[in-house]
Write a protein that holds these residues in place. Structure first.
Motif, PDB file in Angstrom:
ATOM      1  N   MET A  84      -9.567  10.439  -5.177  1.00 51.07           N
ATOM      2  CA  MET A  84      -8.616  10.606  -4.088  1.00 51.07           C
ATOM      3  C   MET A  84      -7.404   9.698  -4.271  1.00 51.07           C
ATOM      4  O   MET A  84      -6.288  10.069  -3.915  1.00 51.07           O
ATOM      5  N   ALA A  85      -7.647   8.496  -4.830  1.00 51.40           N
ATOM      6  CA  ALA A  85      -6.547   7.566  -5.042  1.00 51.40           C
ATOM      7  C   ALA A  85      -5.531   8.137  -6.024  1.00 51.40           C
ATOM      8  O   ALA A  85      -4.319   7.923  -5.871  1.00 51.40           O
ATOM      9  N   LEU A  86      -6.006   8.875  -7.009  1.00 56.28           N
ATOM     10  CA  LEU A  86      -5.103   9.477  -7.988  1.00 56.28           C
ATOM     11  C   LEU A  86      -4.235  10.555  -7.339  1.00 56.28           C
ATOM     12  O   LEU A  86      -3.037  10.650  -7.617  1.00 56.28           O
ATOM     13  N   VAL A  87      -4.817  11.337  -6.451  1.00 54.42           N
ATOM     14  CA  VAL A  87      -4.063  12.375  -5.748  1.00 54.42           C
ATOM     15  C   VAL A  87      -3.008  11.741  -4.838  1.00 54.42           C
ATOM     16  O   VAL A  87      -1.865  12.208  -4.777  1.00 54.42           O
ATOM     17  N   LEU A  88      -3.377  10.660  -4.147  1.00 60.11           N
ATOM     18  CA  LEU A  88      -2.424   9.967  -3.285  1.00 60.11           C
ATOM     19  C   LEU A  88      -1.279   9.387  -4.108  1.00 60.11           C
ATOM     20  O   LEU A  88      -0.112   9.475  -3.701  1.00 60.11           O
ATOM     21  N   ALA A  89      -1.607   8.807  -5.246  1.00 62.47           N
ATOM     22  CA  ALA A  89      -0.562   8.239  -6.100  1.00 62.47           C
ATOM     23  C   ALA A  89       0.367   9.333  -6.612  1.00 62.47           C
ATOM     24  O   ALA A  89       1.596   9.156  -6.647  1.00 62.47           O
ATOM     25  N   ALA A  90      -0.190  10.471  -7.004  1.00 63.23           N
ATOM     26  CA  ALA A  90       0.633  11.573  -7.500  1.00 63.23           C
ATOM     27  C   ALA A  90       1.542  12.112  -6.391  1.00 63.23           C
ATOM     28  O   ALA A  90       2.730  12.376  -6.626  1.00 63.23           O
ATOM     29  N   LEU A  91       1.006  12.255  -5.191  1.00 58.98           N
ATOM     30  CA  LEU A  91       1.803  12.739  -4.059  1.00 58.98           C
ATOM     31  C   LEU A  91       2.910  11.745  -3.722  1.00 58.98           C
ATOM     32  O   LEU A  91       4.054  12.129  -3.460  1.00 58.98           O
ATOM     33  N   ARG A  92       2.582  10.459  -3.772  1.00 58.18           N
ATOM     34  CA  ARG A  92       3.571   9.419  -3.487  1.00 58.18           C
ATOM     35  C   ARG A  92       4.697   9.430  -4.529  1.00 58.18           C
ATOM     36  O   ARG A  92       5.873   9.353  -4.187  1.00 58.18           O
ATOM     37  N   VAL A  93       4.333   9.591  -5.806  1.00 60.32           N
ATOM     38  CA  VAL A  93       5.346   9.641  -6.863  1.00 60.32           C
ATOM     39  C   VAL A  93       6.196  10.903  -6.733  1.00 60.32           C
ATOM     40  O   VAL A  93       7.424  10.856  -6.889  1.00 60.32           O
ATOM     41  N   LEU A  94       5.559  12.027  -6.434  1.00 56.50           N
ATOM     42  CA  LEU A  94       6.291  13.278  -6.268  1.00 56.50           C
ATOM     43  C   LEU A  94       7.307  13.180  -5.127  1.00 56.50           C
ATOM     44  O   LEU A  94       8.494  13.495  -5.293  1.00 56.50           O
ATOM     45  N   LEU A  95       6.853  12.729  -3.965  1.00 60.09           N
ATOM     46  CA  LEU A  95       7.754  12.612  -2.810  1.00 60.09           C
ATOM     47  C   LEU A  95       8.827  11.549  -3.031  1.00 60.09           C
ATOM     48  O   LEU A  95      10.004  11.767  -2.735  1.00 60.09           O
ATOM     49  N   GLY A  96       8.415  10.410  -3.557  1.00 63.50           N
ATOM     50  CA  GLY A  96       9.382   9.338  -3.805  1.00 63.50           C
ATOM     51  C   GLY A  96      10.444   9.753  -4.806  1.00 63.50           C
ATOM     52  O   GLY A  96      11.636   9.487  -4.614  1.00 63.50           O
ATOM     53  N   GLY A  97      10.025  10.402  -5.875  1.00 66.03           N
ATOM     54  CA  GLY A  97      10.984  10.882  -6.866  1.00 66.03           C
ATOM     55  C   GLY A  97      11.935  11.911  -6.291  1.00 66.03           C
ATOM     56  O   GLY A  97      13.147  11.882  -6.551  1.00 66.03           O
ATOM     57  N   PHE A  98      11.399  12.825  -5.500  1.00 66.42           N
ATOM     58  CA  PHE A  98      12.229  13.850  -4.868  1.00 66.42           C
ATOM     59  C   PHE A  98      13.288  13.220  -3.978  1.00 66.42           C
ATOM     60  O   PHE A  98      14.474  13.553  -4.048  1.00 66.42           O
ATOM     61  N   PHE A  99      12.872  12.296  -3.109  1.00 72.59           N
ATOM     62  CA  PHE A  99      13.824  11.681  -2.188  1.00 72.59           C
ATOM     63  C   PHE A  99      14.824  10.796  -2.924  1.00 72.59           C
ATOM     64  O   PHE A  99      16.006  10.743  -2.551  1.00 72.59           O
ATOM     65  N   ALA A 100      14.383  10.095  -3.970  1.00 68.72           N
ATOM     66  CA  ALA A 100      15.315   9.274  -4.745  1.00 68.72           C
ATOM     67  C   ALA A 100      16.382  10.154  -5.404  1.00 68.72           C
ATOM     68  O   ALA A 100      17.571   9.812  -5.404  1.00 68.72           O
ATOM     69  N   LEU A 101      15.975  11.291  -5.941  1.00 70.41           N
ATOM     70  CA  LEU A 101      16.936  12.198  -6.576  1.00 70.41           C
ATOM     71  C   LEU A 101      17.899  12.816  -5.569  1.00 70.41           C
ATOM     72  O   LEU A 101      19.107  12.907  -5.816  1.00 70.41           O
ATOM     73  N   THR A 102      17.388  13.249  -4.423  1.00 65.68           N
ATOM     74  CA  THR A 102      18.278  13.847  -3.425  1.00 65.68           C
ATOM     75  C   THR A 102      19.227  12.800  -2.843  1.00 65.68           C
ATOM     76  O   THR A 102      20.392  13.102  -2.562  1.00 65.68           O
ATOM     77  N   GLY A 103      18.745  11.575  -2.681  1.00 68.04           N
ATOM     78  CA  GLY A 103      19.624  10.498  -2.206  1.00 68.04           C
ATOM     79  C   GLY A 103      20.717  10.188  -3.211  1.00 68.04           C
ATOM     80  O   GLY A 103      21.887  10.021  -2.843  1.00 68.04           O
ATOM     81  N   ALA A 104      20.344  10.135  -4.492  1.00 68.47           N
ATOM     82  CA  ALA A 104      21.337   9.881  -5.535  1.00 68.47           C
ATOM     83  C   ALA A 104      22.359  11.017  -5.587  1.00 68.47           C
ATOM     84  O   ALA A 104      23.559  10.772  -5.788  1.00 68.47           O
ATOM     85  N   ALA A 105      21.910  12.238  -5.378  1.00 70.69           N
ATOM     86  CA  ALA A 105      22.836  13.378  -5.379  1.00 70.69           C
ATOM     87  C   ALA A 105      23.827  13.273  -4.220  1.00 70.69           C
ATOM     88  O   ALA A 105      25.025  13.545  -4.388  1.00 70.69           O
ATOM     89  N   LYS A 106      23.345  12.860  -3.048  1.00 73.28           N
ATOM     90  CA  LYS A 106      24.245  12.706  -1.901  1.00 73.28           C
ATOM     91  C   LYS A 106      25.268  11.600  -2.154  1.00 73.28           C
ATOM     92  O   LYS A 106      26.441  11.726  -1.807  1.00 73.28           O
ATOM     93  N   LEU A 107      24.827  10.514  -2.776  1.00 74.55           N
ATOM     94  CA  LEU A 107      25.740   9.407  -3.049  1.00 74.55           C
ATOM     95  C   LEU A 107      26.749   9.753  -4.136  1.00 74.55           C
ATOM     96  O   LEU A 107      27.909   9.351  -4.055  1.00 74.55           O
ATOM     97  N   SER A 108      26.330  10.498  -5.132  1.00 71.92           N
ATOM     98  CA  SER A 108      27.248  10.841  -6.214  1.00 71.92           C
ATOM     99  C   SER A 108      28.276  11.871  -5.778  1.00 71.92           C
ATOM    100  O   SER A 108      29.361  11.936  -6.343  1.00 71.92           O
ATOM    101  N   GLN A 109      27.971  12.649  -4.765  1.00 74.39           N
ATOM    102  CA  GLN A 109      28.905  13.679  -4.312  1.00 74.39           C
ATOM    103  C   GLN A 109      29.928  13.161  -3.314  1.00 74.39           C
ATOM    104  O   GLN A 109      30.850  13.876  -2.948  1.00 74.39           O
ATOM    105  N   ILE A 110      29.802  11.922  -2.881  1.00 80.13           N
ATOM    106  CA  ILE A 110      30.749  11.380  -1.911  1.00 80.13           C
ATOM    107  C   ILE A 110      32.135  11.251  -2.550  1.00 80.13           C
ATOM    108  O   ILE A 110      33.136  11.615  -1.962  1.00 80.13           O
ATOM    109  N   SER A 111      32.180  10.758  -3.775  1.00 77.62           N
ATOM    110  CA  SER A 111      33.478  10.543  -4.420  1.00 77.62           C
ATOM    111  C   SER A 111      33.915  11.736  -5.265  1.00 77.62           C
ATOM    112  O   SER A 111      35.041  11.781  -5.725  1.00 77.62           O
ATOM    113  N   ALA A 112      33.039  12.696  -5.477  1.00 80.18           N
ATOM    114  CA  ALA A 112      33.386  13.851  -6.309  1.00 80.18           C
ATOM    115  C   ALA A 112      34.295  14.803  -5.532  1.00 80.18           C
ATOM    116  O   ALA A 112      34.036  15.105  -4.370  1.00 80.18           O
TER     117      ALA A 112
END
Length: 153
Positions: free
Chosen positions: A1-29
């Protein structure tokens, strides 16, 4: 179960980090007119507008971008306490996103990503809570050494 939680945490964290970076990069574009137009609409139905506060759309986009980026990174690599805080902040952000889309009378298909992310964040939170509860139960069942060698008579 710990492996599934870690995978879900990495998936969600990576998704939000990428979408946040996209929002920040588009401010000056210069080509990000569509994103800017969206945040103008989002600022018009901001939940705190009822109390007289309406954010500037560019500042709103910047704040959401940084929140998603930092909370996403902390969800992936942060200590457990900061992971819980980032999960909570991202959950609130998804609730505001759903509220915003409903207030704008957008179609359900537009809200599906926010609803799925909210569901996965809540699932992660519940599973982590259950895993911690299970650890506490198994630790409390271990036999503790008796303080007295002889029984009371």
């Amino acid at each position: 179960m710990a492996l599934v939680l870690a995978a879900l945490r990495v998936l969600l964290g990576g998704f939000f980090a990428l979408t946040g970076a996209a929002k920040l990069s588009q401010i000056s574009a210069p080509v990000s007119q569509q994103m800017k137009a969206l945040f103008v609409q989002f600022a018009e139905v901001f939940p705190l507008k009822l109390f007289g506060y309406q954010p500037d759309p560019v500042n709103y986009q910047t704040a959401v971008g940084w929140l998603e980026l930092l909370a996403g990174l902390l969800l992936v690599v942060g200590p457990p306490m900061l992971q819980d805080i980032s999960n909570f902040l991202l959950t609130l952000l998804m609730m505001v996103a759903i509220f915003t889309l409903v207030s704008l009378k957008e179609s359900l298909s537009t809200s599906i990503p926010a609803i799925v992310c909210l569901g996965l964040l809540l699932l992660l939170d519940v599973c982590q809570f259950l895993a911690q509860t299970k650890k506490m139960v198994t630790h409390s069942r271990k036999k503790t050494p008796s303080a007295f060698k002889e029984p009371w008579t």
